[in-house]
Design a protein around this motif. Structure first.
Motif, PDB file in Angstrom:
ATOM      1  N   ASN A  79     -24.541 -42.244  25.940  1.00  0.00           N
ATOM      2  CA  ASN A  79     -25.410 -41.065  25.874  1.00  0.00           C
ATOM      3  C   ASN A  79     -26.838 -41.427  25.509  1.00  0.00           C
ATOM      4  OD1 ASN A  79     -23.332 -38.723  25.973  1.00  0.00           O
ATOM      5  ND2 ASN A  79     -22.503 -40.180  24.496  1.00  0.00           N
ATOM      6  N   GLN A  80     -27.741 -40.592  25.962  1.00  0.00           N
ATOM      7  CA  GLN A  80     -29.125 -40.843  25.594  1.00  0.00           C
ATOM      8  C   GLN A  80     -29.441 -40.276  24.205  1.00  0.00           C
ATOM      9  OE1 GLN A  80     -32.212 -39.197  28.134  1.00  0.00           O
ATOM     10  NE2 GLN A  80     -33.620 -40.854  27.610  1.00  0.00           N
ATOM     11  N   THR A  81     -28.812 -39.156  23.908  1.00  0.00           N
ATOM     12  CA  THR A  81     -29.021 -38.540  22.596  1.00  0.00           C
ATOM     13  C   THR A  81     -27.670 -38.354  21.915  1.00  0.00           C
ATOM     14  OG1 THR A  81     -30.895 -37.334  23.479  1.00  0.00           O
ATOM     15  CG2 THR A  81     -30.031 -36.562  21.390  1.00  0.00           C
ATOM     16  N   LEU A  82     -27.679 -38.600  20.628  1.00  0.00           N
ATOM     17  CA  LEU A  82     -26.436 -38.535  19.873  1.00  0.00           C
ATOM     18  C   LEU A  82     -26.743 -37.900  18.526  1.00  0.00           C
ATOM     19  CD1 LEU A  82     -23.517 -39.596  20.029  1.00  0.00           C
ATOM     20  CD2 LEU A  82     -24.315 -41.713  19.007  1.00  0.00           C
ATOM     21  N   ALA A 222     -27.115 -34.599   7.106  1.00  0.00           N
ATOM     22  CA  ALA A 222     -26.052 -34.421   6.124  1.00  0.00           C
ATOM     23  C   ALA A 222     -25.434 -33.037   6.329  1.00  0.00           C
ATOM     24  CB  ALA A 222     -26.589 -34.576   4.706  1.00  0.00           C
ATOM     25  N   THR A 223     -24.518 -32.967   7.216  1.00  0.00           N
ATOM     26  CA  THR A 223     -23.666 -31.793   7.500  1.00  0.00           C
ATOM     27  C   THR A 223     -24.309 -30.478   7.995  1.00  0.00           C
ATOM     28  OG1 THR A 223     -23.583 -31.065   5.217  1.00  0.00           O
ATOM     29  CG2 THR A 223     -21.839 -32.541   5.922  1.00  0.00           C
ATOM     30  N   LEU A 224     -25.474 -30.152   7.516  1.00  0.00           N
ATOM     31  CA  LEU A 224     -25.962 -28.812   7.804  1.00  0.00           C
ATOM     32  C   LEU A 224     -26.473 -28.661   9.230  1.00  0.00           C
ATOM     33  CD1 LEU A 224     -28.056 -28.851   4.571  1.00  0.00           C
ATOM     34  CD2 LEU A 224     -25.791 -27.888   4.793  1.00  0.00           C
ATOM     35  N   GLU A 225     -26.311 -27.486   9.748  1.00  0.00           N
ATOM     36  CA  GLU A 225     -26.969 -27.105  11.000  1.00  0.00           C
ATOM     37  C   GLU A 225     -26.657 -27.985  12.206  1.00  0.00           C
ATOM     38  OE1 GLU A 225     -30.890 -24.732  10.806  1.00  0.00           O
ATOM     39  OE2 GLU A 225     -31.273 -26.581   9.708  1.00  0.00           O
ATOM     40  N   ALA A 226     -25.581 -28.738  12.137  1.00  0.00           N
ATOM     41  CA  ALA A 226     -25.306 -29.694  13.211  1.00  0.00           C
ATOM     42  C   ALA A 226     -25.201 -29.011  14.570  1.00  0.00           C
ATOM     43  CB  ALA A 226     -24.033 -30.464  12.908  1.00  0.00           C
ATOM     44  N   GLY A 231     -27.133 -27.642  20.195  1.00  0.00           N
ATOM     45  CA  GLY A 231     -27.635 -26.676  21.161  1.00  0.00           C
ATOM     46  C   GLY A 231     -29.031 -27.050  21.626  1.00  0.00           C
ATOM     47  N   TYR A 232     -29.841 -27.460  20.681  1.00  0.00           N
ATOM     48  CA  TYR A 232     -31.236 -27.775  20.988  1.00  0.00           C
ATOM     49  C   TYR A 232     -31.346 -29.008  21.895  1.00  0.00           C
ATOM     50  CZ  TYR A 232     -36.129 -29.004  20.069  1.00  0.00           C
ATOM     51  OH  TYR A 232     -37.454 -29.334  20.186  1.00  0.00           O
ATOM     52  N   PHE A 233     -30.504 -29.988  21.655  1.00  0.00           N
ATOM     53  CA  PHE A 233     -30.544 -31.215  22.468  1.00  0.00           C
ATOM     54  C   PHE A 233     -29.554 -31.168  23.631  1.00  0.00           C
ATOM     55  CE2 PHE A 233     -32.625 -32.928  18.614  1.00  0.00           C
ATOM     56  CZ  PHE A 233     -33.753 -33.459  19.201  1.00  0.00           C
ATOM     57  N   TYR A 234     -29.544 -30.098  24.345  1.00  0.00           N
ATOM     58  CA  TYR A 234     -28.749 -29.942  25.565  1.00  0.00           C
ATOM     59  C   TYR A 234     -27.283 -30.357  25.379  1.00  0.00           C
ATOM     60  CZ  TYR A 234     -33.579 -30.313  27.258  1.00  0.00           C
ATOM     61  OH  TYR A 234     -34.924 -30.167  27.427  1.00  0.00           O
ATOM     62  N   GLY A 235     -26.698 -29.959  24.281  1.00  0.00           N
ATOM     63  CA  GLY A 235     -25.287 -30.250  24.069  1.00  0.00           C
ATOM     64  C   GLY A 235     -24.964 -31.718  23.847  1.00  0.00           C
ATOM     65  N   ALA A 236     -25.870 -32.451  23.253  1.00  0.00           N
ATOM     66  CA  ALA A 236     -25.616 -33.878  22.957  1.00  0.00           C
ATOM     67  C   ALA A 236     -24.346 -33.998  22.121  1.00  0.00           C
ATOM     68  CB  ALA A 236     -26.793 -34.459  22.203  1.00  0.00           C
ATOM     69  N   PRO A 237     -23.591 -35.087  22.328  1.00  0.00           N
ATOM     70  CA  PRO A 237     -22.345 -35.216  21.568  1.00  0.00           C
ATOM     71  C   PRO A 237     -22.595 -35.330  20.068  1.00  0.00           C
ATOM     72  CG  PRO A 237     -22.789 -37.200  22.848  1.00  0.00           C
ATOM     73  CD  PRO A 237     -23.787 -36.194  23.267  1.00  0.00           C
ATOM     74  N   LEU A 238     -21.671 -34.775  19.333  1.00  0.00           N
ATOM     75  CA  LEU A 238     -21.781 -34.746  17.879  1.00  0.00           C
ATOM     76  C   LEU A 238     -20.694 -35.637  17.303  1.00  0.00           C
ATOM     77  CD1 LEU A 238     -22.834 -33.318  15.254  1.00  0.00           C
ATOM     78  CD2 LEU A 238     -21.018 -31.665  15.616  1.00  0.00           C
ATOM     79  N   MET A 239     -21.097 -36.559  16.467  1.00  0.00           N
ATOM     80  CA  MET A 239     -20.099 -37.413  15.831  1.00  0.00           C
ATOM     81  C   MET A 239     -20.084 -37.099  14.351  1.00  0.00           C
ATOM     82  SD  MET A 239     -19.944 -41.448  16.321  1.00  0.00           S
ATOM     83  CE  MET A 239     -19.274 -42.222  14.908  1.00  0.00           C
ATOM     84  N   LYS A 240     -18.865 -36.919  13.836  1.00  0.00           N
ATOM     85  CA  LYS A 240     -18.783 -36.589  12.412  1.00  0.00           C
ATOM     86  C   LYS A 240     -18.197 -37.764  11.646  1.00  0.00           C
ATOM     87  CE  LYS A 240     -18.648 -31.632  12.580  1.00  0.00           C
ATOM     88  NZ  LYS A 240     -17.881 -30.417  12.701  1.00  0.00           N
ATOM     89  N   VAL A 241     -18.829 -38.117  10.561  1.00  0.00           N
ATOM     90  CA  VAL A 241     -18.274 -39.149   9.693  1.00  0.00           C
ATOM     91  C   VAL A 241     -17.695 -38.432   8.483  1.00  0.00           C
ATOM     92  CG1 VAL A 241     -18.778 -41.211   8.338  1.00  0.00           C
ATOM     93  CG2 VAL A 241     -20.085 -40.729  10.410  1.00  0.00           C
ATOM     94  N   PRO A 242     -16.361 -38.440   8.364  1.00  0.00           N
ATOM     95  CA  PRO A 242     -15.795 -37.719   7.232  1.00  0.00           C
ATOM     96  C   PRO A 242     -16.236 -38.353   5.914  1.00  0.00           C
ATOM     97  CG  PRO A 242     -14.078 -38.743   8.596  1.00  0.00           C
ATOM     98  CD  PRO A 242     -15.381 -39.138   9.169  1.00  0.00           C
TER      99      PRO A 242
END
Ligand code: CDP
Ligand code: MG
Length: 766
Positions: A79-82, A222-226, A231-242
């Motif tokens: 991906n270009q944005t992550l 850090a967790t907020l507003e992810a 949405g803003y970055f055209y649905g870029a994939p979101l990776m969560k680190v527990p």
């Protein structure tokens, strides 16, 4: 060659750090790095890895992000944005840039081809501290392969491949290099902070990414507003680190606290005397308050006697020298004697410890519920830093700091009711609370003309944008069509407020650029944010920022102080206030505080920058050194733009007059007029203000320019200088055009001056 082909390492291939050298050796790539065949040789500088490197590496591998290293690198490759979201302390800031670096480096192993990774930080302390840590983790010298860049301080070199920099600095870099071509990957860290510069970078990078398919962007938060970022970055994939947070028990006070500082110190002592071992983190709002608290805590601890363990109190705020910043990571002191009570570390910090810096070993958090926040009232163009109640999200982050290494406790010095009813869910993005003059100038310089359609994540209020355009137009930085003028272009090169930039750029016309440079450097050692009164705040309907209980606490506890990188130059220790005031009086210039600052600077130079001279005269040598550094950098910009460095003859009666006129040419929108009532009114905005008691004037001049608007118990203007009504007519006729000037005494006085001027002109004709 054959081997090379067999194990083709491409961009963002997954490599484990320990064996990378070994793999490189196997693939023959070691030749490129000149490492020989030893896998324990640092590929960055060819030196064998130190023992410390291997120790830290073991620790690093236990951080949560390491469990997802492979997944991260694959996502980055695809991906270009992550977007990466992870609990504070999971290793985002220190580890992710190194993962990225590894991947990029393998793609472009040719050392002659320049590649760089940038990681932004909203706070300068974080940029400095984290880069130092990462240099240590990579076993390289600070400022070489790993560096940092903050306003007025660049600690990087041509070898630098990983640079931590404030978001504001990356924005400045974009002004010279619009596609940010030196970078392969840009990491916007602490995105949840939603600082002004980060928000502008969001919009900017979205454009840059379209034009540079080879560039990658990682947004870390850090967790907020992810989801909002996604949405803003055209649905870029979101990776969560527990995260791996231990439970934190939360305590509230039963009654609102009258004085949060006193309550905080009391709570610290209770924890120290009654709670099991574990370090304490206290959140306060700024340097002066923190230093004051540290002294009081140390004193009370000493009074408590040695029944309790030894204590180390460490402050943390942005103007702290780097060596002192490191102290927050020192372990708690050992017991005084074997088997004695264990020691405790007490960190007294600004918001920087909320998410930007993680201190291990914290078990107790004390949260008074305040932080210094920027507020802006576009109606009267007043921006301020105000000690304000934090948001629920902040309170949550703060309490989380207690559960990093074991179960912890958080003491909130406000009632549960206040938490539920008074605190906003989130802090408003800074862009909605800022004066945008500087940002608009930057955007114009970046070639973004259509501000209304710029892709802001949260668009600022149209009134705020209008105000910014208006200010820049008055300053001559934008023409009436809103296009950048030649003057505006040069102004944008200075990392300063537009007013100060204007003052510098025009100072050669007044034959005093040397002196204006010194004054600007000295002023940058003070807060030039203007502090807004609560009344304005309410009249501006910002009262949806609910204060209630908070407001009461706020009024009781307002303490305003310098908040910019360089500290105030006058020392005033509590035990020697009289002597300090006398020393200051020796530098006083009767025409104003700006000139007093100039006197201090000159005296400092005449005394060969001698620190002992500084102490004898109650001058802060650190502030002077910082001012000198700032001055040097401003000189460089002046020279680059062919702005003449000049002075009026010191013996000429125009020497100070020219300086005052040049200052007026920048600050004509910060003028106050003395009314017959004996009060000052700010021009046009008509706010009642008082000269700050720290002023050096021996009288009340009719017109003054001021550097800041401060609220303590009432409205003060601080750092003021006498200017003449006639100068105002000459220097800022557009702003003081009486056609659109509100009715007031100042207007009547100006009318008389204009008439007088006309009469004189007539007379000279006849
Ligand atoms: O960015 P994030 O909050 O996810 O974590 P980090 O800042 O990368 O910190 C990861 C770990 O490095 C924490 O355990 C910190 O205590 C440690 N660290 C340190 O020991 N010294 C520093 N100067 C910075 C971080
Ligand atoms: Mg971080």
């Amino acid at each position: 060659m054959g081997m090379e082909r067999k194990r083709k390492v491409s961009l963002f291939d997954v490599v484990d750090d320990t064996c990378v050298s070994a793999k490189l050796a196997k693939t023959n790539r070691f030749a490129v790095h000149g490492n020989g065949t030893n896998p324990l040789v640092n590929r960055w500088n060819g030196r064998p890895y130190s023992k410390r490197y291997l120790e830290i590496l073991q620790k690093r591998k236990t951080l949560p992000v390491w469990h997802q290293k492979e997944e991260f690198l694959q996502a980055l490759k695809a991906n270009q944005t992550l977007i990466l979201v992870g609990e504070t302390g999971s290793g985002k800031t220190t580890q992710i840039p190194q993962f990225v670096l590894e991947a990029v480096e393998l793609e472009i192993p040719d050392k002659r081809r320049k590649f760089m990774v940038a990681c932004t930080q909203p706070r300068r302390v974080a940029a400095m501290s984290v880069s130092r840590r990462v240099a240590e983790e990579m076993d390289v010298n600070m400022g070489e392969e790993v560096g940092y860049s903050i306003r007025f301080e660049d600690c990087s070199s041509s070898r630098t491949v990983l640079k931590y920099l404030t978001d504001g600095m990356l924005l400045r870099e974009a002004m010279a290099d619009p596609l940010l071509e030196r970078y392969k990957v840009i990491i916007l860290d602490e995105a949840h902070e939603r600082t002004l510069a980060t928000d502008v970078l969001f919009g900017l990078l979205k454009e840059v990414l379209k034009n540079r398919p080879d560039l990658k962007l990682v947004v870390m938060s850090a967790t907020l507003e992810a989801e909002k970022f996604q949405g803003y970055f055209y649905g870029a994939p979101l990776m969560k680190v527990p995260g791996r947070l231990h439970p934190v028990e939360i305590f509230y006070t039963e009654e609102p606290e009258r004085d949060y500082l006193e309550a905080a110190i009391r709570t610290i002592m209770q924890v120290h005397m009654c709670e099991p071992p574990g370090d304490i983190l206290v959140f306060l709002t700024g340097e002066e308050e923190i230093e004051d608290a540290c002294k009081k805590i140390s004193k009370q601890v000493a009074n408590a006697g040695d029944v309790y363990g030894p204590v180390k109190v460490v402050p943390l705020y942005s103007t702290l020298p780097p060596a002192m910043q490191q102290k927050i990571f020192d372990p708690a002191p050992p017991p005084v004697m074997v088997g004695g009570p264990p020691g405790r570390k007490i960190v007294v910090s600004t918001n920087v410890a909320e998410t930007s810096l993680t201190i291990d070993g914290i078990v107790y958090v004390i949260d008074p519920g305040f932080s210094k926040q920027k507020v802006y009232n576009p109606r009267i163009r007043v921006e301020s830093l105000l000690v304000s109640p934090i948001s629920k999200a902040s309170a949550h982050q703060r309490s989380g700091r207690a559960g990093r290494t074991q179960p912890g406790k958080c003491f909130r010095l406000y009632t549960e009711k206040s938490f539920n009813n008074d605190l906003q869910p989130q802090t408003y993005p800074e862009i909605l609370r800022s004066n945008l003059a500087n940002t608009v100038l930057t955007l114009k310089k970046l070639g973004i003309d259509d501000l209304v359609h710029f892709d802001f994540m949260d668009p600022p209020a149209p009134e705020t944008l209008m105000r910014a355009l208006e200010v820049l137009n008055y300053l001559g930085a934008l023409d009436d069509e809103g296009n950048l003028t030649k003057l505006g272009e040069i102004m944008s090169e200075f990392p300063l407020d537009p007013q100060m930039a204007k003052m510098l750029v025009v100072s050669p016309e007044f034959n005093c650029s040397n002196e204006i440079l010194s004054i600007s450097a000295m002023l940058s050692s003070k807060c030039h944010y203007i502090v807004l009164s609560i009344l304005c705040l309410e009249s501006n309907r910002l009262s949806k920022w609910k204060y209630n209980n908070g407001l009461r606490m706020l009024l009781l506890s307002l303490r305003m102080h310098a908040c910019l990188p360089v500290p105030n130059c006058f020392l005033r220790p509590r035990e020697a206030q009289k002597a300090a005031d006398q020393a200051k009086a020796n530098f006083a210039h009767i025409d104003g505080d700006h000139l007093t600052l100039l006197n201090v600077y000159h005296a400092y130079k005449e005394n060969n920058e001698d620190p002992s001279w500084c102490y004898e005269n109650f001058i802060n040598p650190r502030a002077m050194k910082a001012a000198d550094n700032v001055r040097e950098q401003l000189v460089r910009i002046m020279v680059r733009y062919n702005l003449k460095l000049c002075s009026t003859d010191y013996n000429s009666r125009d020497y100070y007059i020219n300086i005052r006129k040049a200052m007026l040419a920048g600050y004509f929108m910060q003028v106050a007029h003395l009314e017959r009532t004996g009060h000052y009114l700010t021009v046009k905005d008509k706010q009642v203000v008082h000269l700050h008691p720290s002023n050096c004037l021996n009288r009340k001049p009719e017109w003054v320019i001021y550097n800041e608007f401060v609220l303590t118990s009432r409205n003060f203007i601080r750092t003021v200088t006498d200017v003449h009504g006639e100068w105002i007519l000459d220097i800022a006729p557009l702003y003081f055009d009486l056609e659109n000037f509100p009715q007031c005494e100042a207007k009547r006085v100006l009318e008389k001056l204009y008439k007088k001027r006309e009469r004189e002109r007539e007379e000279s004709k006849n």
